[in-house]
Design a protein around this motif. Structure first.
Motif, PDB file in Angstrom:
ATOM      1  N   VAL A 136       0.895  -1.290   0.062  1.00 59.62           N
ATOM      2  CA  VAL A 136      -0.116   0.008  -0.043  1.00 59.62           C
ATOM      3  C   VAL A 136       0.920   1.132   0.041  1.00 59.62           C
ATOM      4  O   VAL A 136       1.886   1.254   0.415  1.00 59.62           O
ATOM      5  N   THR A 137       0.406   2.322  -0.554  1.00 55.19           N
ATOM      6  CA  THR A 137       1.109   3.525  -0.475  1.00 55.19           C
ATOM      7  C   THR A 137       0.646   4.204   0.935  1.00 55.19           C
ATOM      8  O   THR A 137      -0.451   4.324   1.206  1.00 55.19           O
ATOM      9  N   VAL A 138       1.872   4.940   1.439  1.00 56.26           N
ATOM     10  CA  VAL A 138       1.846   5.546   2.746  1.00 56.26           C
ATOM     11  C   VAL A 138       2.534   7.067   2.737  1.00 56.26           C
ATOM     12  O   VAL A 138       3.335   6.948   1.737  1.00 56.26           O
ATOM     13  N   LYS A 139       1.868   7.916   3.444  1.00 54.86           N
ATOM     14  CA  LYS A 139       2.805   9.005   3.868  1.00 54.86           C
ATOM     15  C   LYS A 139       3.140   8.989   5.301  1.00 54.86           C
ATOM     16  O   LYS A 139       2.359   8.577   6.067  1.00 54.86           O
ATOM     17  N   ILE A 140       4.479   9.622   5.433  1.00 56.14           N
ATOM     18  CA  ILE A 140       4.780   9.758   7.022  1.00 56.14           C
ATOM     19  C   ILE A 140       4.008  10.800   7.625  1.00 56.14           C
ATOM     20  O   ILE A 140       3.680  12.083   7.061  1.00 56.14           O
ATOM     21  N   VAL A 141       3.537  10.613   8.897  1.00 56.42           N
ATOM     22  CA  VAL A 141       2.692  11.529   9.544  1.00 56.42           C
ATOM     23  C   VAL A 141       3.836  12.422  10.238  1.00 56.42           C
ATOM     24  O   VAL A 141       4.676  11.959  11.219  1.00 56.42           O
ATOM     25  N   ARG A 142       3.850  13.812  10.126  1.00 57.21           N
ATOM     26  CA  ARG A 142       5.179  14.882  10.616  1.00 57.21           C
ATOM     27  C   ARG A 142       4.262  16.146  11.137  1.00 57.21           C
ATOM     28  O   ARG A 142       4.900  16.869  11.417  1.00 57.21           O
ATOM     29  N   ASP A 143       2.732  16.029  11.425  1.00 55.40           N
ATOM     30  CA  ASP A 143       2.366  17.207  12.127  1.00 55.40           C
ATOM     31  C   ASP A 143       1.379  16.734  13.302  1.00 55.40           C
ATOM     32  O   ASP A 143       1.743  15.481  13.737  1.00 55.40           O
ATOM     33  N   THR A 144       0.727  17.429  13.813  1.00 51.15           N
ATOM     34  CA  THR A 144      -0.115  17.172  15.078  1.00 51.15           C
ATOM     35  C   THR A 144      -1.322  16.222  14.516  1.00 51.15           C
ATOM     36  O   THR A 144      -2.045  15.806  15.566  1.00 51.15           O
ATOM     37  N   HIS A 146      -0.429  13.442  14.171  1.00 52.10           N
ATOM     38  CA  HIS A 146       0.284  11.990  14.712  1.00 52.10           C
ATOM     39  C   HIS A 146      -0.473  11.448  15.727  1.00 52.10           C
ATOM     40  O   HIS A 146      -1.127  12.259  16.672  1.00 52.10           O
ATOM     41  N   PRO A 147      -0.509   9.881  15.833  1.00 48.16           N
ATOM     42  CA  PRO A 147      -1.319   9.412  16.990  1.00 48.16           C
ATOM     43  C   PRO A 147      -1.002   9.975  18.522  1.00 48.16           C
ATOM     44  O   PRO A 147      -1.986  10.044  19.226  1.00 48.16           O
ATOM     45  N   ASP A 148       0.185  10.276  18.524  1.00 48.30           N
ATOM     46  CA  ASP A 148       0.690  10.981  19.752  1.00 48.30           C
ATOM     47  C   ASP A 148      -0.085  12.371  20.170  1.00 48.30           C
ATOM     48  O   ASP A 148      -0.202  12.666  21.431  1.00 48.30           O
ATOM     49  N   TYR A 149      -0.618  13.008  19.295  1.00 48.76           N
ATOM     50  CA  TYR A 149      -0.961  14.266  19.477  1.00 48.76           C
ATOM     51  C   TYR A 149      -2.784  14.338  18.966  1.00 48.76           C
ATOM     52  O   TYR A 149      -3.118  15.718  19.261  1.00 48.76           O
ATOM     53  N   ILE A 150      -3.260  13.286  18.735  1.00 43.44           N
ATOM     54  CA  ILE A 150      -4.542  13.349  18.423  1.00 43.44           C
ATOM     55  C   ILE A 150      -5.396  13.498  19.812  1.00 43.44           C
ATOM     56  O   ILE A 150      -5.274  12.941  20.833  1.00 43.44           O
ATOM     57  N   CYS A 151      -6.343  14.563  19.708  1.00 46.05           N
ATOM     58  CA  CYS A 151      -7.205  14.759  20.703  1.00 46.05           C
ATOM     59  C   CYS A 151      -8.587  14.249  20.626  1.00 46.05           C
ATOM     60  O   CYS A 151      -9.195  13.996  19.468  1.00 46.05           O
ATOM     61  N   LEU A 158     -11.583  19.762  25.016  1.00 45.65           N
ATOM     62  CA  LEU A 158     -10.776  19.015  24.228  1.00 45.65           C
ATOM     63  C   LEU A 158      -9.900  18.434  25.165  1.00 45.65           C
ATOM     64  O   LEU A 158      -9.049  18.916  25.947  1.00 45.65           O
ATOM     65  N   ILE A 159      -9.587  16.948  24.801  1.00 43.85           N
ATOM     66  CA  ILE A 159      -8.821  16.073  25.735  1.00 43.85           C
ATOM     67  C   ILE A 159      -7.696  15.882  25.001  1.00 43.85           C
ATOM     68  O   ILE A 159      -7.725  15.289  23.726  1.00 43.85           O
ATOM     69  N   HIS A 160      -6.457  16.454  25.309  1.00 46.61           N
ATOM     70  CA  HIS A 160      -5.284  15.885  24.737  1.00 46.61           C
ATOM     71  C   HIS A 160      -4.830  14.415  24.572  1.00 46.61           C
ATOM     72  O   HIS A 160      -5.231  13.742  25.463  1.00 46.61           O
ATOM     73  N   GLY A 161      -4.235  14.132  23.537  1.00 46.23           N
ATOM     74  CA  GLY A 161      -3.614  12.714  23.551  1.00 46.23           C
ATOM     75  C   GLY A 161      -2.374  12.507  24.454  1.00 46.23           C
ATOM     76  O   GLY A 161      -2.223  13.053  25.700  1.00 46.23           O
ATOM     77  N   LYS A 162      -1.415  11.621  23.884  1.00 48.08           N
ATOM     78  CA  LYS A 162      -0.216  11.354  24.654  1.00 48.08           C
ATOM     79  C   LYS A 162       0.619  12.658  25.086  1.00 48.08           C
ATOM     80  O   LYS A 162       1.173  12.473  26.134  1.00 48.08           O
ATOM     81  N   GLU A 163       0.705  13.469  24.027  1.00 53.68           N
ATOM     82  CA  GLU A 163       1.668  14.669  24.141  1.00 53.68           C
ATOM     83  C   GLU A 163       0.684  15.843  23.913  1.00 53.68           C
ATOM     84  O   GLU A 163      -0.575  15.875  23.197  1.00 53.68           O
ATOM     85  N   LEU A 164       1.096  16.957  24.417  1.00 52.47           N
ATOM     86  CA  LEU A 164       0.276  18.081  24.325  1.00 52.47           C
ATOM     87  C   LEU A 164       0.641  19.027  23.172  1.00 52.47           C
ATOM     88  O   LEU A 164       1.858  18.891  22.955  1.00 52.47           O
ATOM     89  N   PRO A 165      -0.313  19.026  22.339  1.00 49.73           N
ATOM     90  CA  PRO A 165      -0.181  19.635  20.862  1.00 49.73           C
ATOM     91  C   PRO A 165       0.338  21.193  20.959  1.00 49.73           C
ATOM     92  O   PRO A 165       1.122  21.303  19.978  1.00 49.73           O
TER      93      PRO A 165
END
Length: 234
Positions: A136-144, A146-151, A158-165
């Protein structure tokens, strides 16, 4: 030792109905329709033994034939609404082609809305698919995104994810990819026998060209792609 040449099928799914852009697949981008553009990309790759357009529309069928693709039958209505993914349509096309005596080892699905797909991308995927069950074709996630920053949200908050945006640091991101529909490839038997190609030995090809990743779904997308097309062809 006799080497049996593997056969490659290209299926371009192109429904007639489109909510965002009426007759989207027949809409012009430069000299060619969006559908015609993808057919030409597949032809230029020069390794497909058969290029088939899966559609429920007679107009799209005629367009496919005009560009030199095959479209011997229309897609069944049960696989033609916008709530069903393309997998069942792909399986249906493979089954119908087999009834016509046409068998293939690998199948590529090319969404016509990726109008800047590169021939080199298809050829690189062909090299990879020979070692795996699917690619499959993919793109690398380089912005907010990213799963760690998903809210998420709760009670209007708004509930932040693993990291603070607001403390985003792209240099500390874990390597994560998002799948894009530029090209999906797999062994035909994987498509026919698995619920998902991701259940097989699925590899990936990273696309990093932002122009190649442009995808036409809404009118704004079409406007942007037309502007890019003009710039590239001036």
């Amino acid at each position: 030792m006799i080497t049996i040449k593997k056969k490659y099928l290209c299926i371009i799914p192109a429904r007639g109905g489109s909510k965002g852009i009426p007759n989207k697949n027949l809409t012009k981008l430069g000299d060619n329709s969006i559908l015609g553009n993808t057919i030409l990309q597949a032809q230029k790759a020069n390794f497909f033994d058969y290029i088939h357009v899966s559609t429920d529309s007679l107009d799209i069928k005629m367009e496919a034939l005009e560009y030199g693709a095959s479209c011997e039958f229309l897609r069944p209505k049960e696989f033609s609404n916008d709530t069903i993914g393309t997998r069942e349509a792909i399986k249906s096309s493979i089954s119908s082609l087999r009834k016509l005596g046409k068998y293939f080892d690998y199948v590529f699905e090319l969404q016509p809305t990726y109008v800047f797909r590169k021939t080199e991308t298809l050829n690189e995927i062909k090299k990879i698919i020979e070692k795996y069950d699917a690619v499959v074709t993919v793109k690398i996630v380089r912005d907010t995104g990213h799963p760690d920053y998903i809210c998420t949200s709760k009670g209007g908050l708004l509930i932040h994810g693993k990291e603070l945006p607001d403390k985003f640091n792209r240099h500390k991101l874990r390597e994560k990819y998002a799948v894009i529909g530029l090209a999906l490839a797999s062994k035909v038997e994987v498509v026919m026998n698995y619920d998902s190609i991701f259940q097989s030995k699925c590899s990936f090809y990273e696309v990093d060209n932002p122009i190649e990743m442009l995808d036409i779904n809404e009118k704004d997308d079409l406007f942007i792609c037309r502007q890019v097309y003009k710039e590239l062809n001036n």
